[in-house]
Scaffold this motif. Structure first.
Motif, PDB file in Angstrom:
ATOM      1  N   SER A   1      -2.989   8.023  51.996  1.00  0.00           N
ATOM      2  CA  SER A   1      -2.629   7.604  50.528  1.00  0.00           C
ATOM      3  C   SER A   1      -2.918   8.649  49.447  1.00  0.00           C
ATOM      4  O   SER A   1      -2.118   8.789  48.613  1.00  0.00           O
ATOM      5  N   GLY A   2      -3.872   9.338  49.661  1.00  0.00           N
ATOM      6  CA  GLY A   2      -4.327  10.601  48.755  1.00  0.00           C
ATOM      7  C   GLY A   2      -5.250   9.886  47.732  1.00  0.00           C
ATOM      8  O   GLY A   2      -5.756  10.639  46.689  1.00  0.00           O
ATOM      9  N   ALA A   3      -5.536   8.536  47.765  1.00  0.00           N
ATOM     10  CA  ALA A   3      -6.460   7.736  46.969  1.00  0.00           C
ATOM     11  C   ALA A   3      -7.969   8.590  47.071  1.00  0.00           C
ATOM     12  O   ALA A   3      -8.430   9.153  48.070  1.00  0.00           O
ATOM     13  N   GLY A   4      -8.710   8.878  45.951  1.00  0.00           N
ATOM     14  CA  GLY A   4      -9.749   9.417  46.011  1.00  0.00           C
ATOM     15  C   GLY A   4     -10.874   9.075  45.281  1.00  0.00           C
ATOM     16  O   GLY A   4     -10.642   8.424  44.174  1.00  0.00           O
ATOM     17  N   GLY A   5     -12.142   9.469  45.430  1.00  0.00           N
ATOM     18  CA  GLY A   5     -13.380   9.277  44.560  1.00  0.00           C
ATOM     19  C   GLY A   5     -13.950   7.848  45.119  1.00  0.00           C
ATOM     20  O   GLY A   5     -13.609   7.102  45.962  1.00  0.00           O
TER      21      GLY A   5
ATOM     22  N   PHE B   1      -9.070   6.010  43.292  1.00  0.00           N
ATOM     23  CA  PHE B   1      -7.731   6.259  42.392  1.00  0.00           C
ATOM     24  C   PHE B   1      -6.712   7.096  43.075  1.00  0.00           C
ATOM     25  O   PHE B   1      -7.184   7.966  43.753  1.00  0.00           O
ATOM     26  N   MET B   2      -5.408   6.630  42.999  1.00  0.00           N
ATOM     27  CA  MET B   2      -4.428   7.471  43.437  1.00  0.00           C
ATOM     28  C   MET B   2      -4.440   8.715  42.389  1.00  0.00           C
ATOM     29  O   MET B   2      -4.749   8.862  41.544  1.00  0.00           O
ATOM     30  N   PRO B   3      -3.901   9.940  43.377  1.00  0.00           N
ATOM     31  CA  PRO B   3      -3.881  11.187  42.519  1.00  0.00           C
ATOM     32  C   PRO B   3      -2.691  11.035  41.410  1.00  0.00           C
ATOM     33  O   PRO B   3      -2.580  12.162  40.661  1.00  0.00           O
ATOM     34  N   ARG B   4      -1.726  10.266  41.443  1.00  0.00           N
ATOM     35  CA  ARG B   4      -0.538  10.096  40.699  1.00  0.00           C
ATOM     36  C   ARG B   4      -0.812   9.067  39.520  1.00  0.00           C
ATOM     37  O   ARG B   4      -1.801   8.290  39.727  1.00  0.00           O
TER      38      ARG B   4
ATOM     39  N   GLU C   1     -11.245  14.559  38.052  1.00  0.00           N
ATOM     40  CA  GLU C   1     -12.241  13.528  37.706  1.00  0.00           C
ATOM     41  C   GLU C   1     -12.348  12.113  38.295  1.00  0.00           C
ATOM     42  O   GLU C   1     -12.922  11.528  38.006  1.00  0.00           O
ATOM     43  N   ARG C   2     -11.433  12.071  38.975  1.00  0.00           N
ATOM     44  CA  ARG C   2     -11.764  10.982  40.104  1.00  0.00           C
ATOM     45  C   ARG C   2     -12.845  11.037  40.876  1.00  0.00           C
ATOM     46  O   ARG C   2     -13.483   9.814  41.339  1.00  0.00           O
ATOM     47  N   PHE C   3     -13.232  12.295  41.030  1.00  0.00           N
ATOM     48  CA  PHE C   3     -14.412  12.545  42.027  1.00  0.00           C
ATOM     49  C   PHE C   3     -15.749  12.484  40.987  1.00  0.00           C
ATOM     50  O   PHE C   3     -16.892  12.764  41.523  1.00  0.00           O
TER      51      PHE C   3
ATOM     52  N   ALA D   1      -7.697   2.342  29.405  1.00  0.00           N
ATOM     53  CA  ALA D   1      -8.025   2.446  30.769  1.00  0.00           C
ATOM     54  C   ALA D   1      -7.178   3.210  31.542  1.00  0.00           C
ATOM     55  O   ALA D   1      -7.631   3.688  32.543  1.00  0.00           O
ATOM     56  N   SER D   2      -5.932   3.588  31.197  1.00  0.00           N
ATOM     57  CA  SER D   2      -4.873   4.278  31.988  1.00  0.00           C
ATOM     58  C   SER D   2      -5.117   4.282  33.233  1.00  0.00           C
ATOM     59  O   SER D   2      -5.416   4.862  34.012  1.00  0.00           O
ATOM     60  N   PRO D   3      -4.735   2.767  33.597  1.00  0.00           N
ATOM     61  CA  PRO D   3      -4.850   2.415  35.110  1.00  0.00           C
ATOM     62  C   PRO D   3      -3.925   3.383  36.046  1.00  0.00           C
ATOM     63  O   PRO D   3      -3.031   3.988  35.495  1.00  0.00           O
ATOM     64  N   LYS D   4      -4.147   3.491  37.297  1.00  0.00           N
ATOM     65  CA  LYS D   4      -3.363   4.263  38.133  1.00  0.00           C
ATOM     66  C   LYS D   4      -2.035   3.913  38.433  1.00  0.00           C
ATOM     67  O   LYS D   4      -1.905   2.630  38.591  1.00  0.00           O
ATOM     68  N   MET D   5      -1.359   4.816  38.673  1.00  0.00           N
ATOM     69  CA  MET D   5       0.024   4.377  39.155  1.00  0.00           C
ATOM     70  C   MET D   5       0.323   5.219  40.434  1.00  0.00           C
ATOM     71  O   MET D   5       0.074   6.514  40.414  1.00  0.00           O
ATOM     72  N   GLY D   6       1.188   4.718  41.328  1.00  0.00           N
ATOM     73  CA  GLY D   6       1.567   5.526  42.241  1.00  0.00           C
ATOM     74  C   GLY D   6       3.043   5.286  42.813  1.00  0.00           C
ATOM     75  O   GLY D   6       3.607   4.255  42.050  1.00  0.00           O
ATOM     76  N   THR D   7       3.879   5.941  43.435  1.00  0.00           N
ATOM     77  CA  THR D   7       5.174   5.674  43.815  1.00  0.00           C
ATOM     78  C   THR D   7       5.382   5.856  45.346  1.00  0.00           C
ATOM     79  O   THR D   7       4.463   6.230  45.693  1.00  0.00           O
ATOM     80  N   GLY D   8       6.399   5.115  45.701  1.00  0.00           N
ATOM     81  CA  GLY D   8       6.809   5.505  47.050  1.00  0.00           C
ATOM     82  C   GLY D   8       6.135   4.048  47.925  1.00  0.00           C
ATOM     83  O   GLY D   8       5.770   3.103  47.384  1.00  0.00           O
ATOM     84  N   PRO D   9       6.111   4.195  49.197  1.00  0.00           N
ATOM     85  CA  PRO D   9       5.598   3.087  50.074  1.00  0.00           C
ATOM     86  C   PRO D   9       4.384   2.675  49.939  1.00  0.00           C
ATOM     87  O   PRO D   9       3.851   1.522  50.150  1.00  0.00           O
ATOM     88  N   HIS D  10       3.459   3.444  49.310  1.00  0.00           N
ATOM     89  CA  HIS D  10       2.056   3.173  49.314  1.00  0.00           C
ATOM     90  C   HIS D  10       1.658   2.416  48.024  1.00  0.00           C
ATOM     91  O   HIS D  10       0.864   1.282  48.083  1.00  0.00           O
TER      92      HIS D  10
END
Length: 628
Positions: A250-254, A258-261, A274-276, A578-587
């Protein structure tokens, strides 16, 4: 030995026989058939003129230079291989980089020197093979990331042990938690797995041990943001308290995955992510959890929403009429991963509060990460920082896990973490380095055997430049001098706005990657190049920083009419903080931030911060940097 002895004896015998035969066949002398054969004697040494050795072949200076360079390259590569076999991946990467750098900066044209070209190709093939193997095991040339307790518990069977349930319910009565806790057969199954299986026990044990590095910081941030302290245990499921963990799918990290997008208050660019960053990502996580709770009104649902998405939870509640996690669980209105997510966190909380009862009396928490922090406003090379404070580069990487390169970002304010007690030393010594040179110059502590020439040779700079930078004469001795400033020329690193480079004659993928401080793997991925070969034609435009991606908002994010204005204000305020995370696509798709920006209904769109299909399964993790 026999192979050498027999030919020499044969030759001597043959010479004797020939001499004897010649004498016996002389017609001017009578034959002496009765005389005994003469005693064989060693042949006389020939005169010096007859034995003159052949002239030594003329030494080709260029060939001698090539051989010397190859010897240095082989030494660096061998050091890298040895470090790799010992599991010291940052050291291995440094040695491999040095091997390549030696060839690129050796002053010999690789393309016009077949022997050096062969060595260059061999080294690159070897490094690439080892990097691919490292990627299978972890984050490339970074230490391997351990699986989380959620990873190893993804396939457990729910065998209910009445004794475990009874003991857990008894322990629950004395468990202090700022979250509402309960024990049922689902929670008990995870307690049993973590307490009574070696795999579950060891993985949770290691997570608890690592938590010691960040527990005090996380609890402080939770208090400041007004959320329950025991939300710390979501990190057990998300990352096992590993700040550099990356989900390869998924690319989620830290630490909080959090997703990278998406815009969730954390900076991500070619120099840092800064996710890390343990503290900044923890603050974003606390604010996001608070926002979800305000939307759903229940901490169990909020935890489920963090995993699956707030919008999905809201739709499940609307469908069933039950705003209760366990009811949604029993009615099968949750995906399997989210069903497991909440009970495994509750199990971890109960075990953490009663470690001895569940076999965790051997927990020794890692010491907390203590640092001095200094604010820098431009690029500072970590190798220079290492020189200034006397700490290994890999320690500085571990203290600054958000950095993606060995430098702080240019033209950007960055909080640089130093070993505790070194800020004053750093500030004192960095003052001697011009601000514009801190991305390349070095600081060298003088030792008794040093000379200007030896230091210049070590850093591959002209003696005259070294002397001038330190206001010395090139022939001056270093007695009484504590340190030298070394004017190492900068590599052609890109500015913050340089993302595309047009190749020139003589460029290769390796030389371009080296020039812009990126890996060969990144350069190939960003430009969709094949995994083999390093040639590149002149005039080609290459991305030398990660290209921007454009994500289009789906139609379900545009339904603004159904959202009350008060809810829109709440979401907008949360997005700002908070700027919560957002992803697109199937994940993963949607977010409170996206909802606020488009005016969509809070229940429309999945606000999952990562892939519900990719998490909690054993997977390889991928990243450019070293984990804590």
């Amino acid at each position: 030995m026999n192979l050498f002895r027999y030919p020499s004896v044969g030759c001597a015998a043959l010479a004797t026989l020939l001499a004897f035969s010649s004498a016996g066949c002389d017609p001017s002398k009578p034959a002496k058939t009765s005389a005994p054969p003469p005693q064989a004697t060693a042949p006389a040494l020939p005169s010096s003129t007859e034995q003159a050795p052949p002239p030594a072949p003329k030494v080709d200076p260029q060939q001698e230079k090539v051989q010397a360079l190859i010897a240095l390259v082989e030494k660096a590569y061998s050091q890298g291989e040895s470090a790799y076999k010992r599991g010291q991946l940052p050291e291995a990467k440094a040695s491999f980089d040095r091997a390549v750098d030696l060839m690129l900066t050796g002053g010999i044209d690789i393309k016009d020197t077949p022997q050096l070209q062969d060595e260059f190709d061999r080294i690159l093939d070897g490094v690439n093979a080892l990097e691919m193997e490292a990627l299978k095991q972890g984050n490339g040339f970074a230490p391997k990331t351990e699986p989380t307790p959620a990873d190893v518990a993804s396939d457990i069977t729910f065998e209910v042990d009445p004794n475990i349930v009874a003991r857990a319910k008894t322990d629950l009565a004395t468990t202090k938690s700022d979250l509402p806790l309960m024990v049922n057969e689902y929670v008990a199954a995870y307690i049993n797995f973590f307490a009574n299986t070696q795999r579950g026990h060891n993985t949770l044990l290691h997570s608890f041990q690592r938590s010691g590095r960040y527990k005090a910081m996380i609890e402080r941030v939770m208090s400041e943001e007004g959320v329950p302290h025991d939300l710390i245990y979501l990190a057990v499921a998300e990352s096992g308290f590993q700040p550099r963990a990356v989900n390869a799918r998924s690319g989620a990290g830290g630490m909080w995955q959090f997703m990278p997008r998406g815009q969730y208050g954390l900076t991500r660019n070619p120099y840092m992510d800064e996710r890390f960053d343990p503290e900044k990502s923890t603050r974003a996580y606390a604010r996001y959890m608070k926002f979800i709770y305000e939307q759903l009104g229940d901490w169990y649902l909020a935890m489920a929403g963090y995993d699956w998405g707030t919008g999905n939870i809201q739709r499940a509640v609307e469908k069933t009429g039950y705003a209760d996690f366990w009811e949604l669980y029993r009615r099968n209105n949750l995906p399997a991963e989210t069903k497991n997510y909440v009970p495994e966190i509750l199990a971890a909380i109960i075990i953490a509060n009663h470690p001895t009862q569940y076999g965790f009396d051997d927990i020794t928490l890692d010491p907390p990460v203590l640092t001095d922090n200094v604010t820098v406003n431009d690029a500072v090379d970590l190798r220079l920082v290492s020189d200034l404070v006397g700490a290994p580069v890999d320690e500085l990487i571990a203290l600054n896990p958000s950095l993606l390169r060995l430098t702080t970002p240019p033209d950007t304010q960055f909080d640089l973490h130093l070993p505790a007690g070194t800020a004053a030393l750093y500030n004192e010594r960095i003052a001697a380095i011009p601000e514009s040179k801190r991305n390349s110059w070095r600081y060298h502590r003088v030792v008794p055997e040093d000379t200007l020439a030896s230091v210049a040779h070590t850093y591959q700079v002209p003696v005259s430049d070294l002397a001038a930078a330190n206001q010395l004469n090139p022939s001056e001795k270093l007695e009484g001098i504590e340190a030298l400033i070394v004017p190492v020329p900068p590599s052609a690193a890109p500015s913050a706005h340089t993302v595309v480079y047009t190749t020139r004659r003589g460029d290769t993928l390796v030389s371009v990657a080296d020039r812009f401080g990126v890996s060969l793997t990144q350069l190939r991925r960003w430009n969709k190049l094949p995994a083999t070969g390093i040639k590149v034609e002149p005039g080609r435009r290459l991305h030398v920083a990660e290209p921007a991606r454009v994500y289009r908002t789906s139609s379900r994010h545009r339904r603004s009419a159904s959202r009350p204005s008060h809810a829109r204000e709440v979401a907008s305020a949360a997005a700002k903080t908070a700027s919560p995370k957002m992803g697109t696509g199937p994940h993963a798709s949607g977010s409170a931030h996206a909802a606020a920006g488009s005016g969509s209904n809070s229940s429309s769109g999945n606000t999952s911060h990562h892939s519900s299909s990719a998490k909690h399964k054993p997977h390889s993790k991928s990243s450019s940097h070293t984990q804590n």
